[in-house]
Design a protein around this motif. Structure first.
Motif, PDB file in Angstrom:
ATOM      1  N   MET A 300       8.205   5.694   2.638  1.00  0.00           N
ATOM      2  CA  MET A 300       7.313   5.790   1.489  1.00  0.00           C
ATOM      3  C   MET A 300       7.449   4.575   0.587  1.00  0.00           C
ATOM      4  SD  MET A 300       7.173   8.568  -1.622  1.00  0.00           S
ATOM      5  CE  MET A 300       6.527   9.927  -0.645  1.00  0.00           C
ATOM      6  N   HIS A 301       8.675   4.180   0.294  1.00  0.00           N
ATOM      7  CA  HIS A 301       8.884   3.055  -0.611  1.00  0.00           C
ATOM      8  C   HIS A 301       8.387   1.748  -0.006  1.00  0.00           C
ATOM      9  CE1 HIS A 301      12.242   5.270  -3.061  1.00  0.00           C
ATOM     10  NE2 HIS A 301      11.065   5.872  -3.095  1.00  0.00           N
ATOM     11  N   LEU A 302       8.566   1.582   1.308  1.00  0.00           N
ATOM     12  CA  LEU A 302       8.056   0.385   1.964  1.00  0.00           C
ATOM     13  C   LEU A 302       6.532   0.351   1.893  1.00  0.00           C
ATOM     14  CD1 LEU A 302       8.382  -2.150   3.690  1.00  0.00           C
ATOM     15  CD2 LEU A 302       8.423  -0.673   5.723  1.00  0.00           C
ATOM     16  N   ARG A 303       5.902   1.471   2.209  1.00  0.00           N
ATOM     17  CA  ARG A 303       4.447   1.536   2.122  1.00  0.00           C
ATOM     18  C   ARG A 303       3.972   1.255   0.694  1.00  0.00           C
ATOM     19  NH1 ARG A 303       1.226   6.032   1.629  1.00  0.00           N
ATOM     20  NH2 ARG A 303       2.552   6.352  -0.195  1.00  0.00           N
ATOM     21  N   ASP A 304       4.654   1.848  -0.291  1.00  0.00           N
ATOM     22  CA  ASP A 304       4.252   1.651  -1.681  1.00  0.00           C
ATOM     23  C   ASP A 304       4.341   0.190  -2.095  1.00  0.00           C
ATOM     24  OD1 ASP A 304       3.806   4.334  -1.840  1.00  0.00           O
ATOM     25  OD2 ASP A 304       5.515   4.787  -3.132  1.00  0.00           O
ATOM     26  N   SER A 305       5.334  -0.504  -1.580  1.00  0.00           N
ATOM     27  CA  SER A 305       5.476  -1.918  -1.926  1.00  0.00           C
ATOM     28  C   SER A 305       4.327  -2.760  -1.383  1.00  0.00           C
ATOM     29  CB  SER A 305       6.810  -2.459  -1.391  1.00  0.00           C
ATOM     30  OG  SER A 305       6.787  -2.603   0.030  1.00  0.00           O
ATOM     31  N   LEU A 306       3.641  -2.243  -0.363  1.00  0.00           N
ATOM     32  CA  LEU A 306       2.549  -2.976   0.264  1.00  0.00           C
ATOM     33  C   LEU A 306       1.167  -2.570  -0.253  1.00  0.00           C
ATOM     34  CD1 LEU A 306       3.937  -2.835   3.906  1.00  0.00           C
ATOM     35  CD2 LEU A 306       3.843  -4.862   2.450  1.00  0.00           C
ATOM     36  N   ILE A 307       1.107  -1.522  -1.081  1.00  0.00           N
ATOM     37  CA  ILE A 307      -0.186  -1.058  -1.593  1.00  0.00           C
ATOM     38  C   ILE A 307      -0.936  -2.166  -2.336  1.00  0.00           C
ATOM     39  CG2 ILE A 307      -1.273   0.442  -3.306  1.00  0.00           C
ATOM     40  CD1 ILE A 307       0.554   2.673  -2.413  1.00  0.00           C
ATOM     41  N   PRO A 308      -0.305  -2.903  -3.258  1.00  0.00           N
ATOM     42  CA  PRO A 308      -1.065  -3.965  -3.941  1.00  0.00           C
ATOM     43  C   PRO A 308      -1.631  -5.002  -2.979  1.00  0.00           C
ATOM     44  CG  PRO A 308       0.981  -3.503  -5.108  1.00  0.00           C
ATOM     45  CD  PRO A 308       1.069  -2.777  -3.801  1.00  0.00           C
ATOM     46  N   ARG A 309      -0.879  -5.345  -1.951  1.00  0.00           N
ATOM     47  CA  ARG A 309      -1.355  -6.321  -0.971  1.00  0.00           C
ATOM     48  C   ARG A 309      -2.542  -5.773  -0.179  1.00  0.00           C
ATOM     49  NH1 ARG A 309      -2.883 -10.342   1.003  1.00  0.00           N
ATOM     50  NH2 ARG A 309      -1.874 -11.703   2.503  1.00  0.00           N
ATOM     51  N   GLU A 312      -5.654  -5.666  -2.369  1.00  0.00           N
ATOM     52  CA  GLU A 312      -6.235  -6.994  -2.520  1.00  0.00           C
ATOM     53  C   GLU A 312      -7.036  -7.385  -1.284  1.00  0.00           C
ATOM     54  OE1 GLU A 312      -3.214  -9.806  -3.406  1.00  0.00           O
ATOM     55  OE2 GLU A 312      -2.994  -9.162  -5.497  1.00  0.00           O
ATOM     56  N   MET A 313      -6.548  -7.036  -0.101  1.00  0.00           N
ATOM     57  CA  MET A 313      -7.285  -7.341   1.123  1.00  0.00           C
ATOM     58  C   MET A 313      -8.663  -6.686   1.104  1.00  0.00           C
ATOM     59  SD  MET A 313      -4.329  -6.822   4.012  1.00  0.00           S
ATOM     60  CE  MET A 313      -2.696  -7.536   3.821  1.00  0.00           C
ATOM     61  N   VAL A 314      -8.722  -5.425   0.708  1.00  0.00           N
ATOM     62  CA  VAL A 314     -10.002  -4.709   0.656  1.00  0.00           C
ATOM     63  C   VAL A 314     -10.880  -5.287  -0.445  1.00  0.00           C
ATOM     64  CG1 VAL A 314     -11.118  -2.478   0.309  1.00  0.00           C
ATOM     65  CG2 VAL A 314      -8.966  -2.614   1.572  1.00  0.00           C
ATOM     66  N   TYR A 315     -10.334  -5.480  -1.614  1.00  0.00           N
ATOM     67  CA  TYR A 315     -11.092  -5.975  -2.760  1.00  0.00           C
ATOM     68  C   TYR A 315     -11.676  -7.361  -2.487  1.00  0.00           C
ATOM     69  CZ  TYR A 315     -12.202  -7.055  -7.664  1.00  0.00           C
ATOM     70  OH  TYR A 315     -12.849  -7.374  -8.836  1.00  0.00           O
ATOM     71  N   ASN A 316     -10.886  -8.208  -1.833  1.00  0.00           N
ATOM     72  CA  ASN A 316     -11.299  -9.590  -1.609  1.00  0.00           C
ATOM     73  C   ASN A 316     -12.155  -9.780  -0.358  1.00  0.00           C
ATOM     74  OD1 ASN A 316      -9.864 -10.280  -3.897  1.00  0.00           O
ATOM     75  ND2 ASN A 316      -8.066 -10.996  -2.782  1.00  0.00           N
ATOM     76  N   GLY A 317     -12.313  -8.731   0.456  1.00  0.00           N
ATOM     77  CA  GLY A 317     -13.214  -8.821   1.588  1.00  0.00           C
ATOM     78  C   GLY A 317     -12.567  -9.050   2.940  1.00  0.00           C
ATOM     79  N   PRO A 322      -6.830  -9.858  10.535  1.00  0.00           N
ATOM     80  CA  PRO A 322      -5.712  -9.322  11.324  1.00  0.00           C
ATOM     81  C   PRO A 322      -4.588  -8.759  10.483  1.00  0.00           C
ATOM     82  CG  PRO A 322      -5.804 -11.730  11.453  1.00  0.00           C
ATOM     83  CD  PRO A 322      -7.069 -11.283  10.821  1.00  0.00           C
ATOM     84  N   GLU A 323      -4.366  -9.299   9.281  1.00  0.00           N
ATOM     85  CA  GLU A 323      -3.275  -8.791   8.446  1.00  0.00           C
ATOM     86  C   GLU A 323      -3.567  -7.374   7.949  1.00  0.00           C
ATOM     87  OE1 GLU A 323      -5.610 -11.728   5.729  1.00  0.00           O
ATOM     88  OE2 GLU A 323      -5.127 -11.452   7.859  1.00  0.00           O
ATOM     89  N   ARG A 324      -4.849  -7.091   7.631  1.00  0.00           N
ATOM     90  CA  ARG A 324      -5.187  -5.728   7.208  1.00  0.00           C
ATOM     91  C   ARG A 324      -5.040  -4.760   8.371  1.00  0.00           C
ATOM     92  NH1 ARG A 324      -8.009  -1.162   8.218  1.00  0.00           N
ATOM     93  NH2 ARG A 324      -9.515  -2.543   9.241  1.00  0.00           N
ATOM     94  N   LYS A 325      -5.459  -5.155   9.554  1.00  0.00           N
ATOM     95  CA  LYS A 325      -5.349  -4.295  10.721  1.00  0.00           C
ATOM     96  C   LYS A 325      -3.891  -4.019  11.065  1.00  0.00           C
ATOM     97  CE  LYS A 325      -9.727  -5.674  12.881  1.00  0.00           C
ATOM     98  NZ  LYS A 325     -10.342  -6.267  14.095  1.00  0.00           N
ATOM     99  N   ALA A 326      -3.052  -5.020  10.960  1.00  0.00           N
ATOM    100  CA  ALA A 326      -1.630  -4.834  11.258  1.00  0.00           C
ATOM    101  C   ALA A 326      -0.989  -3.886  10.256  1.00  0.00           C
ATOM    102  CB  ALA A 326      -0.911  -6.183  11.259  1.00  0.00           C
ATOM    103  N   LEU A 327      -1.317  -4.069   8.984  1.00  0.00           N
ATOM    104  CA  LEU A 327      -0.770  -3.203   7.949  1.00  0.00           C
ATOM    105  C   LEU A 327      -1.281  -1.778   8.125  1.00  0.00           C
ATOM    106  CD1 LEU A 327       0.948  -2.895   5.482  1.00  0.00           C
ATOM    107  CD2 LEU A 327      -0.909  -3.850   4.094  1.00  0.00           C
ATOM    108  N   GLN A 328      -2.552  -1.636   8.510  1.00  0.00           N
ATOM    109  CA  GLN A 328      -3.117  -0.305   8.737  1.00  0.00           C
ATOM    110  C   GLN A 328      -2.372   0.424   9.847  1.00  0.00           C
ATOM    111  OE1 GLN A 328      -6.239   0.749   6.925  1.00  0.00           O
ATOM    112  NE2 GLN A 328      -5.174   2.645   7.437  1.00  0.00           N
TER     113      GLN A 328
END
Length: 397
Positions: A300-309, A312-317, A322-328
């Protein structure tokens, strides 16, 4: 320009895209096909096909993408717990990659050489549309009239529309706002909102009642989740789009999901936006609550640390990056455990979790109890505290 014979335009039927349709035909001397994606705009879609054809389109697509939008775009983003700058649930941002994807699909099917959109040169949407097109169809040209033409104001557009026989909707309540509506939310910008000190006018909100007018009696709903996705309301199985729509109605009744904020656009400026996101606000709060008993602490804490990143990926388009897909992929693996039920009270603008249960619960009442137990030796904490405090004691010497 001579190489462009056919253009596929993202069309909403408003002043901007109606003028753009005619302007592209005149400027590029080409065929224009419009694409309108039904993402839950409701009555805004009425009469659009006829209007597009009357304005000069040779073909007008109106595609119902509500279920795809909910299942393949909104739900993955909700599983990530994505919130931009701590407040915005990204309702406009997440719609753009799907619209751009559909533009590409139609362009391929129709043999078009270009796609076009009505985003301005100041906003985020131009980036979202064009990054998506770039990864899905790098050979297609993008026409962005707001970065090409000489028009500088709404008055210029109205004059062009009048000169070219384009029907313009009569002024109506709330017309000073730039609005974007879909299944997930309704956003407002412009008008009095351009001064961040001004309170939004009474006609700004459409989906949610003012908290002062919300019922004095709460509604309590149960939401069932499977692997991080909501599947039922009060025991009734619903499709993704139908589920969100039902919660929009329930949340709107109680004034849930209003946000008024100044955000940082990707292009560099600050912008004030007002958002209504009733259903997905409830889902975000409920799913987050269920995670409390289902997810391992470090996961949970690892995932939470990545929420802002991720946000930003979604907001910025960068939805298709590949980074969004990997994180997903990491997020979805963790969400496999998030199955269960949350009971939520809706009251006066808020959603309050009342209870949660899960077959995958990691909560152990025998460990957590304040009463006598036989599974935890409190004396073990002495050694634990000495070890974790070793570094600090060294600093104090």
């Amino acid at each position: 320009m001579s190489t462009i014979k056919k253009v596929v335009l993202a069309y909403s039927g408003g002043l901007d895209t109606s003028v753009i349709l005619k302007w592209i035909k005149k400027t590029y001397n080409c065929e224009v096909i419009t694409v309108t994606c039904d993402l839950g705009q409701e009555e805004e879609l009425d009469g659009l096909e006829e209007k597009a054809l009357t304005t000069g389109a040779t073909k007008a697509y109106i595609d119902d993408l509500r279920e795809e939008f909910a299942k393949d775009f909104i739900f993955p983003m909700l599983r990530a717990g994505a919130i931009y700058e701590g407040r915005y649930l990204l309702g406009t941002s997440i719609a753009r990659p799907l619209i751009a994807k559909r533009l590409v699909d139609v362009a391929r099917a129709e043999g078009a050489q270009a796609v076009a959109h009505g985003a301005t040169g100041k906003g985020n949407d131009q980036v979202r549309f064009e990054l998506t097109t770039g990864v899905l169809a790098p050979d297609l040209r993008t026409i962005a009239p707001w970065r090409e033409w000489d028009f500088a104001s709404r008055t210029d557009l109205l004059n062009f529309a009048k000169d070219n026989g384009i029907p313009v909707p009569s002024d109506k309540k709330g017309s000073d706002h730039s609005m974007d509506r879909n299944l997930m939310h309704l956003s407002f910008e412009g008008g009095e909102l351009e001064d961040p000190w001004n309170e939004p006018s009474a006609d700004t909100y459409l989906l949610t009642v003012p908290v002062e007018k919300a019922p004095d009696v709460a509604d309590v709903v149960t939401i069932d989740f499977e692997h991080g996705d909501p599947v039922a309301i009060d025991g009734e199985k619903l499709s993704p789009a139908a589920l969100i729509k039902k919660l929009n109605t329930l949340g709107g009744k109680h004034g849930v999901g209003r946000i008024d904020m100044v955000e940082n656009r990707f292009v560099g400026m600050k912008s004030r936006g007002v958002y209504e996101t009733p259903g997905c606000t409830i889902l975000h709060i409920a799913r987050r609550d269920l995670e409390g008993i289902c997810l391992d602490r470090e996961v949970m804490h690892l995932r939470d640390s990545l929420i802002p990143r991720y946000a930003e990926m979604v907001y910025n388009g960068f939805w298709y990056a590949p980074e969004r897909k990997a994180l997903q992929a990491m997020i979805d693996q963790a969400q496999e455990r998030v199955t269960g039920t949350v009971r939520v009270k809706l009251y006066k603008g808020q959603a309050y979790p009342l209870g949660r249960k899960s077959p995958n619960s990691l909560y152990n009442p025998k460990l957590a109890t304040f009463e006598k137990d036989e599974v935890y030796n409190q004396a073990d904490a002495t050694g634990f505290i000495r070890l974790v405090g070793l570094r600090l004691r060294g600093l104090g010497q």
